[in-house]
Design a protein around this motif. Structure first.
Motif, mmCIF file in Angstrom:
data_model
loop_
_atom_site.group_PDB
_atom_site.id
_atom_site.type_symbol
_atom_site.label_atom_id
_atom_site.label_comp_id
_atom_site.label_asym_id
_atom_site.label_seq_id
_atom_site.Cartn_x
_atom_site.Cartn_y
_atom_site.Cartn_z
ATOM 1 N N UNK A 131 12.095 20.779 7.339
ATOM 2 C CA UNK A 131 11.526 19.695 6.536
ATOM 3 C C UNK A 131 12.258 19.686 5.193
ATOM 4 N N UNK A 132 13.142 18.740 5.025
ATOM 5 C CA UNK A 132 14.050 18.705 3.880
ATOM 6 C C UNK A 132 13.419 18.077 2.642
ATOM 7 N N UNK A 133 14.116 18.230 1.507
ATOM 8 C CA UNK A 133 13.681 17.545 0.284
ATOM 9 C C UNK A 133 13.655 16.043 0.484
ATOM 10 N N UNK A 134 14.660 15.504 1.171
ATOM 11 C CA UNK A 134 14.710 14.057 1.408
ATOM 12 C C UNK A 134 13.497 13.602 2.211
ATOM 13 N N UNK A 135 13.121 14.369 3.238
ATOM 14 C CA UNK A 135 11.940 14.025 4.026
ATOM 15 C C UNK A 135 10.682 14.115 3.171
ATOM 16 N N UNK A 136 10.582 15.153 2.338
ATOM 17 C CA UNK A 136 9.425 15.301 1.461
ATOM 18 C C UNK A 136 9.318 14.110 0.518
ATOM 19 N N UNK A 137 10.436 13.742 -0.112
ATOM 20 C CA UNK A 137 10.430 12.610 -1.047
ATOM 21 C C UNK A 137 10.050 11.312 -0.352
ATOM 22 N N UNK A 138 10.537 11.109 0.861
ATOM 23 C CA UNK A 138 10.258 9.868 1.581
ATOM 24 C C UNK A 138 8.867 9.829 2.186
ATOM 25 N N UNK A 139 8.376 10.961 2.663
ATOM 26 C CA UNK A 139 7.142 10.967 3.439
ATOM 27 C C UNK A 139 5.916 11.476 2.691
ATOM 28 N N UNK A 194 0.829 -1.201 0.000
ATOM 29 C CA UNK A 194 0.000 0.000 0.000
ATOM 30 C C UNK A 194 0.865 1.253 0.000
ATOM 31 N N UNK A 195 0.230 2.391 -0.275
ATOM 32 C CA UNK A 195 0.938 3.670 -0.261
ATOM 33 C C UNK A 195 1.541 3.904 1.122
ATOM 34 N N UNK A 196 0.773 3.613 2.170
ATOM 35 C CA UNK A 196 1.269 3.815 3.535
ATOM 36 C C UNK A 196 2.494 2.950 3.790
ATOM 37 N N UNK A 197 2.470 1.689 3.347
ATOM 38 C CA UNK A 197 3.620 0.811 3.560
ATOM 39 C C UNK A 197 4.843 1.285 2.771
ATOM 40 N N UNK A 198 4.624 1.731 1.526
ATOM 41 C CA UNK A 198 5.743 2.252 0.735
ATOM 42 C C UNK A 198 6.329 3.488 1.396
ATOM 43 N N UNK A 199 5.458 4.367 1.882
ATOM 44 C CA UNK A 199 5.926 5.592 2.531
ATOM 45 C C UNK A 199 6.657 5.273 3.837
ATOM 46 N N UNK A 200 6.138 4.311 4.604
ATOM 47 C CA UNK A 200 6.803 3.925 5.841
ATOM 48 C C UNK A 200 8.176 3.326 5.550
ATOM 49 N N UNK A 201 8.262 2.472 4.540
ATOM 50 C CA UNK A 201 9.550 1.886 4.168
ATOM 51 C C UNK A 201 10.535 2.962 3.738
#
Length: 179
Positions: free
Chosen positions: A163-171, A2-9
């Motif tokens: 809130x960084x670009x890396x955090x935005x991309x991951x979360x 799921x989207x949530x699982x992908x985002x959590x990973x």
């Protein structure tokens, strides 16, 4: 997956890559807000810069990045410009950045104009006497502080600091991709 699982990973990968084991354990614990129904959080309505009372559930159905900031906060200035760029790039994909300003309306309006912010700013006041920040997990008066809410209304992430670009991309990007 799921989207949530992908985002959590992706979030856990980011934490592992940048912070080590202690941060990973903190991320796994999720913090007090993660998983909470954002629309059920009892936070007061706040005026926007035009004086209209607004509630966070005004943006139901969007991915909301709730960004607590203040004009007196040095890191908040570049972060506000960064969030403005993200709003412009991803607004059509259902992103809504909402600023929550810890200052008086005049200073926040000047801050918004100076940085050409394309997103709404809510006025929490100089001392956040409304308790709005506390309702959203901001246990200390430290900004920047960011809360990410998914389209389903669940709080997905909350953190102090830029809130960084890396955090935005991951979360956030995985939440914008849809189910």
């Amino acid at each position: 997956m799921t989207v949530r699982h992908r985002a959590l990973a992706a979030s856990l990968a980011l934490v592992l890559a940048t912070s080590g084991t202690d941060a990973m354990e903190k991320a796994l614990s999720g913090g007090p807000l993660v998983g909470t129904d954002a629309w059920a959080i009892l936070s007061p309505a706040l005026p926007d810069l035009d004086g209209r009372p607004r509630r966070i559930d005004d943006w139901r159905g969007k991915v909301v990045v709730l960004a607590f900031m203040a004009p007196w906060c040095p890191p908040c200035h570049p972060e506000a410009r960064h969030l403005a760029r993200l709003q412009e790039l991803y607004g059509r994909r259902n992103l809504q950045v909402v600023g929550v300003g810890l200052d008086v309306a005049d200073k926040l309006a000047d801050f918004s104009r100076r940085h050409a912010l394309p997103y709404p700013i809510l006025v929490a006041g100089e001392e956040d006497g409304t308790g709005f920040g506390m309702a959203w997990g901001m246990a200390r008066r430290q900004v920047p502080y960011t809360v990410v809410i998914g389209t389903d209304g669940r709080v997905f992430h909350a953190e102090y600091g830029i809130f960084t670009d890396a955090a935005f991309e991951a979360l956030v990007e995985p939440l914008l991709a849809g189910p």
